[in-house]
Design a protein around this motif. Sequence first.
Motif, PDB file in Angstrom:
ATOM      1  N   ASP A  68       0.829  -1.214   0.000  1.00  0.00           N
ATOM      2  CA  ASP A  68       0.000   0.000   0.000  1.00  0.00           C
ATOM      3  C   ASP A  68       0.857   1.255   0.000  1.00  0.00           C
ATOM      4  N   VAL A  69       1.967   1.192   0.734  1.00  0.00           N
ATOM      5  CA  VAL A  69       2.867   2.344   0.825  1.00  0.00           C
ATOM      6  C   VAL A  69       4.303   1.846   0.697  1.00  0.00           C
ATOM      7  N   VAL A  70       5.093   2.523  -0.132  1.00  0.00           N
ATOM      8  CA  VAL A  70       6.523   2.207  -0.219  1.00  0.00           C
ATOM      9  C   VAL A  70       7.300   3.455   0.203  1.00  0.00           C
ATOM     10  N   VAL A  71       8.182   3.279   1.185  1.00  0.00           N
ATOM     11  CA  VAL A  71       9.003   4.384   1.674  1.00  0.00           C
ATOM     12  C   VAL A  71      10.408   4.214   1.110  1.00  0.00           C
ATOM     13  N   VAL A  72      10.887   5.235   0.395  1.00  0.00           N
ATOM     14  CA  VAL A  72      12.244   5.183  -0.156  1.00  0.00           C
ATOM     15  C   VAL A  72      13.147   5.967   0.799  1.00  0.00           C
ATOM     16  N   ALA A  73      13.903   5.226   1.599  1.00  0.00           N
ATOM     17  CA  ALA A  73      14.742   5.846   2.631  1.00  0.00           C
ATOM     18  C   ALA A  73      16.222   5.800   2.251  1.00  0.00           C
ATOM     19  N   ILE A  74      16.478   5.891   0.952  1.00  0.00           N
ATOM     20  CA  ILE A  74      17.867   5.983   0.471  1.00  0.00           C
ATOM     21  C   ILE A  74      18.194   7.469   0.456  1.00  0.00           C
ATOM     22  N   GLY A  75      19.325   7.857   1.038  1.00  0.00           N
ATOM     23  CA  GLY A  75      19.626   9.282   1.072  1.00  0.00           C
ATOM     24  C   GLY A  75      20.876   9.662   0.312  1.00  0.00           C
ATOM     25  N   ALA A  76      22.005   9.180   0.800  1.00  0.00           N
ATOM     26  CA  ALA A  76      23.302   9.626   0.269  1.00  0.00           C
ATOM     27  C   ALA A  76      23.433   9.373  -1.240  1.00  0.00           C
TER      28      ALA A  76
END
Length: 140
Positions: A68-76
């Motif tokens: 339902d929800v995808v969180v993209v927590a890639i930063g650098a």
Amino acid sequence: MSKQFAIIGMGRFGSSVARTLYEMDFEVMGIDENEERINENIQYVTHAVAADTTDERALREIGIRNFDVVVVAIGADIQASILTVLILKEMGVKKIVAKAQNERHGQVLYKVGADRVVFPERDMGVRVAHNLISANVLDF
Ligand code: ATP
């Protein structure tokens, strides 16, 4: 049926989001290209998968569209973050939340299809400032 979440990038931010949702009894899949990060977080998520999310085939195999929800927590790695959001959007993911390193990165994330962009340091700074004020109001 309760919501299903996938968190891409198990750094400090991603693992904190994943763990909090898992503790609230939601189904959470943690994804990271780094096996070590997967092993560190395996007990705090429902499923953990090692994959490079800039690879569309890998995302398809995971069945990312079903979340339902995808969180993209890639930063650098800004390129990997943008490419991941773009692919998720093209695959028809319903809701994409992405973490940005800075304002420009955030603008690009919206342009390629993020539904919501968060700036963890900036957002937390705002929250702390507001908390300080409400704490003061209570103190006096
Ligand atoms: P944080 O600030 O949340 O601690 P970090 O600085 O540890 O993050 P980032 O570069 O923001 O690290 O990336 C977070 C995670 O994303 C890392 O664990 C990294 O392995 C993972 N990651 C980076 N690129 C990809 C990719 N293409 N596919 C899957 N995971 C990735």
